[in-house]
Enzyme design. Structure first.
Site, mmCIF file in Angstrom:
data_model
loop_
_atom_site.group_PDB
_atom_site.id
_atom_site.type_symbol
_atom_site.label_atom_id
_atom_site.label_comp_id
_atom_site.label_asym_id
_atom_site.label_seq_id
_atom_site.Cartn_x
_atom_site.Cartn_y
_atom_site.Cartn_z
ATOM 1 N N GLU A 60 0.809 -1.223 0.000
ATOM 2 C CA GLU A 60 0.000 0.000 0.000
ATOM 3 C C GLU A 60 0.843 1.273 0.000
ATOM 4 O O GLU A 60 0.523 2.247 0.686
ATOM 5 C CB GLU A 60 -0.980 -0.010 1.178
ATOM 6 C CG GLU A 60 -1.997 -1.143 1.099
ATOM 7 C CD GLU A 60 -3.131 -1.001 2.099
ATOM 8 O OE1 GLU A 60 -3.140 -0.018 2.870
ATOM 9 O OE2 GLU A 60 -4.025 -1.871 2.117
ATOM 10 N N GLU A 102 -5.275 -9.472 1.355
ATOM 11 C CA GLU A 102 -6.103 -9.325 2.559
ATOM 12 C C GLU A 102 -7.555 -9.288 2.109
ATOM 13 O O GLU A 102 -7.870 -8.687 1.083
ATOM 14 C CB GLU A 102 -5.799 -8.019 3.314
ATOM 15 C CG GLU A 102 -4.410 -7.899 3.902
ATOM 16 C CD GLU A 102 -4.185 -6.515 4.538
ATOM 17 O OE1 GLU A 102 -5.157 -5.712 4.599
ATOM 18 O OE2 GLU A 102 -3.041 -6.235 4.938
#
Length: 480
Positions: free
Chosen positions: A162, A270
């Site tokens: 990220e 995730e």
């Protein structure tokens, strides 16, 4: 007639198999495949970081994979849950991870490793990537590679997580992600005896998601061997929330359309929205169903209950564990999967060459179209060519203990009796077994299923494979 010599050979083969349970995985187009067989490998996984970020204590010699007894406990529960992969976020490359890696290897569970960690200098600086791209940082990432490459169940390395999470971080950051990927892949090529995939874990921010994937999977100047290109693409997705969500309302249909032409494996690094609790994990049937065979599975966030409230288990201060309802619900979803779909070839895979990098691939005017990747610093190039001086290299060790020494409790409060790992024979990875770990609370342990033969570990002469070596040999002498 029973042959002692034959029995000894068989017993030694089983003991060896318990040490080398899995075969390395590599990338082949849109899929992960088992290197020796070419069989497709789909991730059925859980993100694993007991203690959360606070569990990373390099100053105390501790991270998520340094305590073999803890890993034995968690491997038994995860094996019973039915997973074949864990993702581990924060590790210290100077510490010994042999016991934990060997335990997860023995039960057929692969590891996806992040090379970064939360302390200063241990990851790319999202706000100023150039300032963090230096020999100190890259030496650490190479150290993680050295520490985990010797384990056959190391599936791959995340170069970053990220680092692009909005348009404001989509200008300079993409170039540096590719730079780190290039340096890691070149280090592996020059210093490690097997290829290990390197990729990126992206935020599910739709204004930058497709451009991030397009930027990272393309080939600069059309070079398919471009070392800065991602080998795989992970997506942290929480768009499916609760039992009212569907394939369409969650946006899964858009993801399938977006990644259908991918030339690298795409999976959920995730997933598991917790807006509605307890989580029912209905998305599992979609993720592993026929509509999403172009994706390579995913990892549920996360194993242990932390401040963010995503846990499958509660870990108590004395080391005991209580399963949460989320654990039972996820296990129930895994048990309903059609393994033939998971294990079959990817019918939607397309044998496309990676697109050549260029402006036409990027849709947003604010996303980088600069494919001039920063040059590797001279002192880093020397490390890539010659390797780190005296790095900490892991190794697979014998797994002698199989029984979990601490108490673990089902959701009904009863102790899970006889909880133990069940080592798998060579070349097999764990799969959902149909077990109900918590329901009856009688605790039959983690009975495995295997991807190669579909059968659990056999017994020799009626003796379970997990028997201690000395007792087993005594038994063979008695039979003779």
């Amino acid at each position: 007639m029973f042959s002692l010599e034959r029995a000894v050979v068989c017993s030694l083969a089983l003991l060896t198999s318990a040490v080398y349970a899995v075969k390395p995985v590599e990338v082949q187009g849109q899929d992960f495949v088992v290197a020796d067989t070419g069989d497709r490998f789909v991730i059925v996984g859980v993100d694993y970081q007991p203690g959360g970020q606070a569990g990373y204590k390099p100053q105390e010699g501790e991270d998520a994979l340094t305590n073999g007894t803890v890993c034995l406990r968690d491997a038994a529960l995860l094996q019973g849950l039915g997973v074949n992969t864990i993702r581990v976020y924060n590790v210290d490359p100077t510490l010994n991870h042999d016991d934990c890696a060997s335990i997860f290897n023995a039960v057929g569970i692969y590891m996806l490793m992040d090379v970064n960690a939360p302390f200063g200098g241990e990851s790319l600086n999202r706000a100023d990537p150039e300032s963090s791209y230096h020999v100190g940082y890259l030496s650490r990432t190479f150290g993680v590679v050295e520490a985990f490459a010797p384990y056959p169940n190391t599936l791959g390395f995340f170069a970053a997580n990220e680092v692009i999470n909005d348009l404001g971080t989509a200008d300079e950051n993409p170039r540096y992600i590719r730079a780190v990927q290039r340096d890691l892949k070149n280090y592996i090529k020059n210093n490690i005896d097997r290829a290990i995939p390197v990729g990126y874990s992206a935020a599910d921010v739709r204004e930058v998601l497709e451009d991030t994937w397009a930027y990272l999977q393309c080939a600069i100047d059309g070079d398919e061997d471009d070392m800065s290109r991602s080998d795989f693409f992970g997506l942290n997705s929480y768009s499916w929330c609760g039992s009212d969500a569907t394939f369409d309302t969650s946006g899964y249909d858009d993801l399938v359309e977006m990644f259908g032409s991918s030339t690298i494996p795409v999976f959920f690094s995730e997933y598991g929205c917790n807006d509605v609790q307890p989580r029912v994990f209905d998305e599992v049937q979609a993720l592993y169903g026929r509509q999403m065979t172009s994706l390579s599975g995913g990892l549920v966030y996360e194993y242990s209950q932390e401040e963010a409230d995503f846990g499958l288990v509660d870990i108590h201060s004395n080391g005991s564990v209580t399963l949460r309802v989320d654990f039972d619900n996820l296990q129930g979803q895994y048990n309903e999967l059609d393994l033939s779909i998971i294990q079959s070839s990817n019918d939607t895979a397309v044998n496309l060459e990676p697109p050549e990098c260029g402006r036409s691939l990027i849709s947003s005017s604010q996303f980088s179209t600069d494919f001039d990747i920063p040059e590797t610093p001279d002192d880093v190039a020397d490390l890539i060519s010659n390797g780190l001086d005296d790095p900490n290299r892991g190794q697979i060790v014998d797994v002698d203990e199989t029984e979990v020494p601490m108490e673990c409790y089902g959701t009904n409060g009863n102790v899970l009796e006889d909880l133990a790992i069940r080592p798998l024979p060579e070349d097999q990875s764990n799969t959902p077994s149909g077990e109900d770990t918590s329901g009856g609370a009688t605790g039959t342990g983690a009975a495995p299923s295997a991807t190669s033969s579909g059968a659990a570990v056999p017994a020799v002469g009626g003796v379970p494979q997990g028997l201690e070596y000395g007792a087993f040999m005594a038994f063979l002498m008695w039979l003779a």
